[in-house]
Design a protein around this motif. Sequence first.
Motif, PDB file in Angstrom:
ATOM      1  N   ILE A 141       0.762  -1.279   0.040  1.00 20.93           N
ATOM      2  CA  ILE A 141       0.075  -0.119  -0.015  1.00 20.93           C
ATOM      3  C   ILE A 141       0.903   1.162  -0.238  1.00 20.93           C
ATOM      4  O   ILE A 141       1.903   1.345   0.874  1.00 20.93           O
ATOM      5  CB  ILE A 141      -1.079  -0.013   1.083  1.00 20.93           C
ATOM      6  N   ILE A 142       0.708   2.307  -1.127  1.00 17.83           N
ATOM      7  CA  ILE A 142       1.212   3.412  -1.038  1.00 17.83           C
ATOM      8  C   ILE A 142       0.515   4.670  -0.829  1.00 17.83           C
ATOM      9  O   ILE A 142      -0.648   4.595  -1.284  1.00 17.83           O
ATOM     10  CB  ILE A 142       2.128   3.385  -2.547  1.00 17.83           C
ATOM     11  N   MET A 143       0.964   5.475   0.049  1.00 21.96           N
ATOM     12  CA  MET A 143       0.302   6.890   0.061  1.00 21.96           C
ATOM     13  C   MET A 143       1.140   7.746  -0.477  1.00 21.96           C
ATOM     14  O   MET A 143       2.318   8.083  -0.034  1.00 21.96           O
ATOM     15  CB  MET A 143      -0.294   7.051   1.746  1.00 21.96           C
ATOM     16  N   VAL A 144       0.561   8.699  -1.385  1.00 18.25           N
ATOM     17  CA  VAL A 144       1.273   9.877  -1.890  1.00 18.25           C
ATOM     18  C   VAL A 144       0.337  11.163  -1.414  1.00 18.25           C
ATOM     19  O   VAL A 144      -0.773  11.239  -1.816  1.00 18.25           O
ATOM     20  CB  VAL A 144       1.366   9.795  -3.385  1.00 18.25           C
ATOM     21  N   GLY A 145       1.211  12.135  -0.906  1.00 18.49           N
ATOM     22  CA  GLY A 145       0.548  13.411  -0.108  1.00 18.49           C
ATOM     23  C   GLY A 145      -0.439  13.824  -1.086  1.00 18.49           C
ATOM     24  O   GLY A 145      -1.557  14.425  -0.727  1.00 18.49           O
ATOM     25  N   GLU A 146       0.057  14.162  -2.320  1.00 17.45           N
ATOM     26  CA  GLU A 146      -0.965  15.024  -3.282  1.00 17.45           C
ATOM     27  C   GLU A 146       0.040  14.865  -4.705  1.00 17.45           C
ATOM     28  O   GLU A 146       1.195  14.783  -4.823  1.00 17.45           O
ATOM     29  CB  GLU A 146      -0.638  16.457  -2.853  1.00 17.45           C
ATOM     30  N   ILE A 147      -1.025  14.534  -5.595  1.00 20.66           N
ATOM     31  CA  ILE A 147      -0.638  14.668  -7.054  1.00 20.66           C
ATOM     32  C   ILE A 147      -0.586  15.998  -7.661  1.00 20.66           C
ATOM     33  O   ILE A 147      -1.595  16.561  -7.720  1.00 20.66           O
ATOM     34  CB  ILE A 147      -1.564  13.505  -7.885  1.00 20.66           C
ATOM     35  N   ARG A 148       0.573  16.464  -7.865  1.00 22.28           N
ATOM     36  CA  ARG A 148       0.559  17.929  -8.576  1.00 22.28           C
ATOM     37  C   ARG A 148       1.031  18.083  -9.815  1.00 22.28           C
ATOM     38  O   ARG A 148       0.677  19.064 -10.466  1.00 22.28           O
ATOM     39  CB  ARG A 148       1.717  18.554  -7.571  1.00 22.28           C
ATOM     40  N   ASP A 149       1.692  16.992 -10.307  1.00 20.77           N
ATOM     41  CA  ASP A 149       2.267  17.226 -11.661  1.00 20.77           C
ATOM     42  C   ASP A 149       1.994  16.041 -12.596  1.00 20.77           C
ATOM     43  O   ASP A 149       1.559  14.919 -12.157  1.00 20.77           O
ATOM     44  CB  ASP A 149       3.519  17.591 -11.846  1.00 20.77           C
ATOM     45  N   LEU A 150       2.250  15.910 -13.804  1.00 17.93           N
ATOM     46  CA  LEU A 150       2.332  15.060 -14.790  1.00 17.93           C
ATOM     47  C   LEU A 150       3.115  13.597 -14.281  1.00 17.93           C
ATOM     48  O   LEU A 150       2.693  12.759 -14.255  1.00 17.93           O
ATOM     49  CB  LEU A 150       2.532  15.145 -15.910  1.00 17.93           C
ATOM     50  N   GLU A 151       4.391  13.840 -13.903  1.00 15.35           N
ATOM     51  CA  GLU A 151       5.415  12.916 -13.538  1.00 15.35           C
ATOM     52  C   GLU A 151       4.759  12.122 -12.345  1.00 15.35           C
ATOM     53  O   GLU A 151       4.806  10.889 -12.433  1.00 15.35           O
ATOM     54  CB  GLU A 151       6.752  13.630 -13.197  1.00 15.35           C
ATOM     55  N   LEU A 205      -6.022   4.988 -19.646  1.00 12.38           N
ATOM     56  CA  LEU A 205      -5.177   4.786 -18.132  1.00 12.38           C
ATOM     57  C   LEU A 205      -6.102   5.377 -16.784  1.00 12.38           C
ATOM     58  O   LEU A 205      -5.866   4.535 -16.017  1.00 12.38           O
ATOM     59  CB  LEU A 205      -3.717   5.425 -18.254  1.00 12.38           C
ATOM     60  N   VAL A 206      -6.573   6.361 -17.024  1.00 11.64           N
ATOM     61  CA  VAL A 206      -7.140   6.838 -15.915  1.00 11.64           C
ATOM     62  C   VAL A 206      -8.527   5.627 -15.603  1.00 11.64           C
ATOM     63  O   VAL A 206      -8.557   5.533 -14.456  1.00 11.64           O
ATOM     64  CB  VAL A 206      -8.151   8.170 -16.084  1.00 11.64           C
ATOM     65  N   SER A 207      -9.338   5.281 -16.640  1.00 11.22           N
ATOM     66  CA  SER A 207     -10.596   4.231 -16.203  1.00 11.22           C
ATOM     67  C   SER A 207      -9.633   2.901 -15.839  1.00 11.22           C
ATOM     68  O   SER A 207     -10.542   2.430 -15.076  1.00 11.22           O
ATOM     69  CB  SER A 207     -11.123   4.081 -17.539  1.00 11.22           C
ATOM     70  N   ALA A 208      -8.655   2.683 -16.015  1.00 14.28           N
ATOM     71  CA  ALA A 208      -8.187   1.396 -15.655  1.00 14.28           C
ATOM     72  C   ALA A 208      -7.669   1.544 -14.112  1.00 14.28           C
ATOM     73  O   ALA A 208      -7.593   0.655 -13.573  1.00 14.28           O
ATOM     74  CB  ALA A 208      -6.868   1.020 -16.298  1.00 14.28           C
ATOM     75  N   ALA A 209      -6.756   2.490 -13.932  1.00  9.96           N
ATOM     76  CA  ALA A 209      -6.164   2.655 -12.472  1.00  9.96           C
ATOM     77  C   ALA A 209      -7.112   3.216 -11.428  1.00  9.96           C
ATOM     78  O   ALA A 209      -7.126   2.751 -10.385  1.00  9.96           O
ATOM     79  CB  ALA A 209      -4.934   3.727 -12.908  1.00  9.96           C
ATOM     80  N   LEU A 210      -7.986   4.138 -11.700  1.00 11.64           N
ATOM     81  CA  LEU A 210      -8.896   4.800 -10.741  1.00 11.64           C
ATOM     82  C   LEU A 210      -9.938   3.938 -10.267  1.00 11.64           C
ATOM     83  O   LEU A 210     -10.721   3.303 -11.210  1.00 11.64           O
ATOM     84  CB  LEU A 210      -9.339   6.180 -11.360  1.00 11.64           C
ATOM     85  N   MET A 256     -11.689  14.514 -14.733  1.00 11.65           N
ATOM     86  CA  MET A 256     -11.077  15.525 -15.926  1.00 11.65           C
ATOM     87  C   MET A 256      -9.616  16.204 -15.540  1.00 11.65           C
ATOM     88  O   MET A 256      -9.044  16.382 -16.406  1.00 11.65           O
ATOM     89  CB  MET A 256     -12.177  16.567 -16.092  1.00 11.65           C
ATOM     90  N   ARG A 257      -9.620  16.045 -14.262  1.00 16.71           N
ATOM     91  CA  ARG A 257      -8.294  16.842 -13.667  1.00 16.71           C
ATOM     92  C   ARG A 257      -7.002  15.900 -14.070  1.00 16.71           C
ATOM     93  O   ARG A 257      -6.129  16.245 -14.466  1.00 16.71           O
ATOM     94  CB  ARG A 257      -8.219  16.869 -12.181  1.00 16.71           C
ATOM     95  N   LEU A 258      -7.171  14.609 -14.040  1.00 17.16           N
ATOM     96  CA  LEU A 258      -6.022  13.739 -14.437  1.00 17.16           C
ATOM     97  C   LEU A 258      -5.990  13.639 -15.722  1.00 17.16           C
ATOM     98  O   LEU A 258      -4.795  13.581 -16.256  1.00 17.16           O
ATOM     99  CB  LEU A 258      -6.425  12.327 -13.796  1.00 17.16           C
ATOM    100  N   ALA A 278       1.564  11.932 -11.380  1.00 18.46           N
ATOM    101  CA  ALA A 278       0.570  11.263 -11.595  1.00 18.46           C
ATOM    102  C   ALA A 278       0.668  10.017 -12.570  1.00 18.46           C
ATOM    103  O   ALA A 278       0.071   8.759 -12.370  1.00 18.46           O
ATOM    104  CB  ALA A 278      -0.434  12.229 -12.606  1.00 18.46           C
ATOM    105  N   GLN A 279       1.758   9.974 -13.325  1.00 15.21           N
ATOM    106  CA  GLN A 279       2.107   8.901 -14.160  1.00 15.21           C
ATOM    107  C   GLN A 279       2.565   7.868 -13.264  1.00 15.21           C
ATOM    108  O   GLN A 279       2.308   6.531 -13.577  1.00 15.21           O
ATOM    109  CB  GLN A 279       3.326   9.325 -15.264  1.00 15.21           C
ATOM    110  N   MET A 280       3.437   8.180 -12.355  1.00 14.69           N
ATOM    111  CA  MET A 280       3.924   7.191 -11.443  1.00 14.69           C
ATOM    112  C   MET A 280       2.766   6.568 -10.417  1.00 14.69           C
ATOM    113  O   MET A 280       2.899   5.293 -10.310  1.00 14.69           O
ATOM    114  CB  MET A 280       4.991   7.713 -10.381  1.00 14.69           C
ATOM    115  N   ALA A 281       1.967   7.117 -10.082  1.00 16.66           N
ATOM    116  CA  ALA A 281       0.516   6.957  -9.344  1.00 16.66           C
ATOM    117  C   ALA A 281       0.105   5.814 -10.173  1.00 16.66           C
ATOM    118  O   ALA A 281      -0.542   4.808  -9.639  1.00 16.66           O
ATOM    119  CB  ALA A 281      -0.008   8.039  -8.841  1.00 16.66           C
TER     120      ALA A 281
END
Length: 573
Positions: A397-407, A447-452, A436-438, A409-412
């Motif tokens: 399990i991984i927790m990332v404080g905030e997704i702020r940029d493309l890189e 990728l959004v539909s598959a991961a989220l 829409m934000r992603l 988001a891609q890693m997440a």
Amino acid sequence: MAQQYVRLGDMLVALGLLTEEKLRQVLEEQPKTRKRIGQLLVDMGLLSEEKILQTLSQQFNLEILAPHDLEEIAPQIIKRVPEALARNQAVVPLAIEGQTLHVATADPLNVVALNDLHYATGLQIQFKLAPMQLIQQALDRCYAKAAEDQSLESLLQQNDRITIDTAAEPEESTVDLRELRQQVDLAPIVRLANRLLTQAIDDHASDIHIEPYEDKTLVRNRIDGVLFDVVQVPFQLHLPLVSRVKILANMDIAERRLPQDGGFRVKDGALEYDFRVSTLPTINGEKVVLRLLGRGGGTTHYNLESLGFEPQQLAVFEPIIRRPWGMVLMTGPTGSGKSTTLHTAITALRSSRTNIIAVEDPVEYHNPGIQQVQVRPMIGLDFAQALRSILRQDPDIIMVGEIRDLETAQMAVRAALTGHLLFSTLHTNDSVSTVMRLINIGIEPHLVSAALTLAAAQRLVRKICIRCREPYDPAPSERALFDFLPAPPKTLYQGKGCSACRNTGYSGRVAVYELFPITQRVRYMINEGAKLEELRGCAAEEGMEALRRSGLRKVAAGITTVEEIFATCVEEA
């Protein structure tokens, strides 16, 4: 005082100033507004406040005060009447003559005020008349000054009970710094700083604001999301006080032109608190904000049931967070409790068989049993770099404080697609906008539909104070808000205001949630390039309850108020 028991409405009818029909209309309206008859007569345009005061003055031979009569009131007189009583009954103590307390009021027929004042002071009460606007102005002016006169002195006189783990102090380089150091180490400055910290702990504050102005320094505490004045400090003490805080937080006291960040830890008996400190140069000096964080606060004080989830929401949330893979995103503005929810969620998942790693900026909650990483952009350790390294640490399990940029988001997304359960936060106004934000950040829709797996929005709303909570009958417009419930409430609740809640009627906060699970239908729509409104329509059809409706459930349960929900949970246009 037998005349005090005459009802104002009956008296006005007897004098020919009001008809029986108009009085009946006012009496029917009164339970809905919870206002006194005199105020309702003015609000409904039936009589002017001046006319009512003149009538009361003639009937009871009472003096009508001028504005200057309420300007200079001795502090010792103000202290005789508690602020909560004065504000609740809209009265201002004026003077004491022998065993009689003279009081300004707009309603001399208020028997409750008469009795409460007598019991609170032990004195006989003599009313004088004044317009409500003058009374409110006098209350704000007199009690603010009384608090200012008392608070600094009382803060300095109280004994310290806390222990501060001070950090290493910066080197002294000039004579000015040595002189400043001597001022900082003086007992009054040390005691003042310690008392401000203790006061924040006692008030359950989330932040302390030390704000410089031209002739004073104002200290305010944020409690339940609202700022309250604590004390005014003479401006000549601003620099020593700020320097004391900066020394505790391991900051450079010689640097006053650039913002700085730091922190320190406080022990209060068996409890520990972390203070995160931020300074900002202003034209009048450095403003300092201290964020108060209870160690383990996200895991010790809460569980999934107590956070604020409705039962039907927990039935959606828990199965999704217990999946072995996927991405769960919490959205909302800064300070809406997203980190607390995520920490509580991963605490519920913690076990001896799971490897949980969190990367945060900053690390707000120290969560036992979880490996936590502090982001350090100055040395190149940002969210993306930390997440890249975490993936090589065999996490479950991984927790990332905030997704702020493309890189990041891609890693997440990559982590979620390769068999990891990932929690993070995103700044959007509602849960559906997360998709829409992603995509706008640069993630491909497929990728959004598959991961989220779940997007959730949340807000914090204030809870009604349990000590002064009282029922009332809602107006028809309020009743209509609850038509979606199987059994709309016939009675709602509000806080009257008391000393325990600082006369706000609220004490504590609870979260309101909006959950948007990513179902097969939603995945198909994302892949097909559906627009935001189409996704919202789909979510509603599949049973998603919007933030405001979720909040209204808490109103119906007597937890909060309609006003609070409408102020906090704004519907999307």
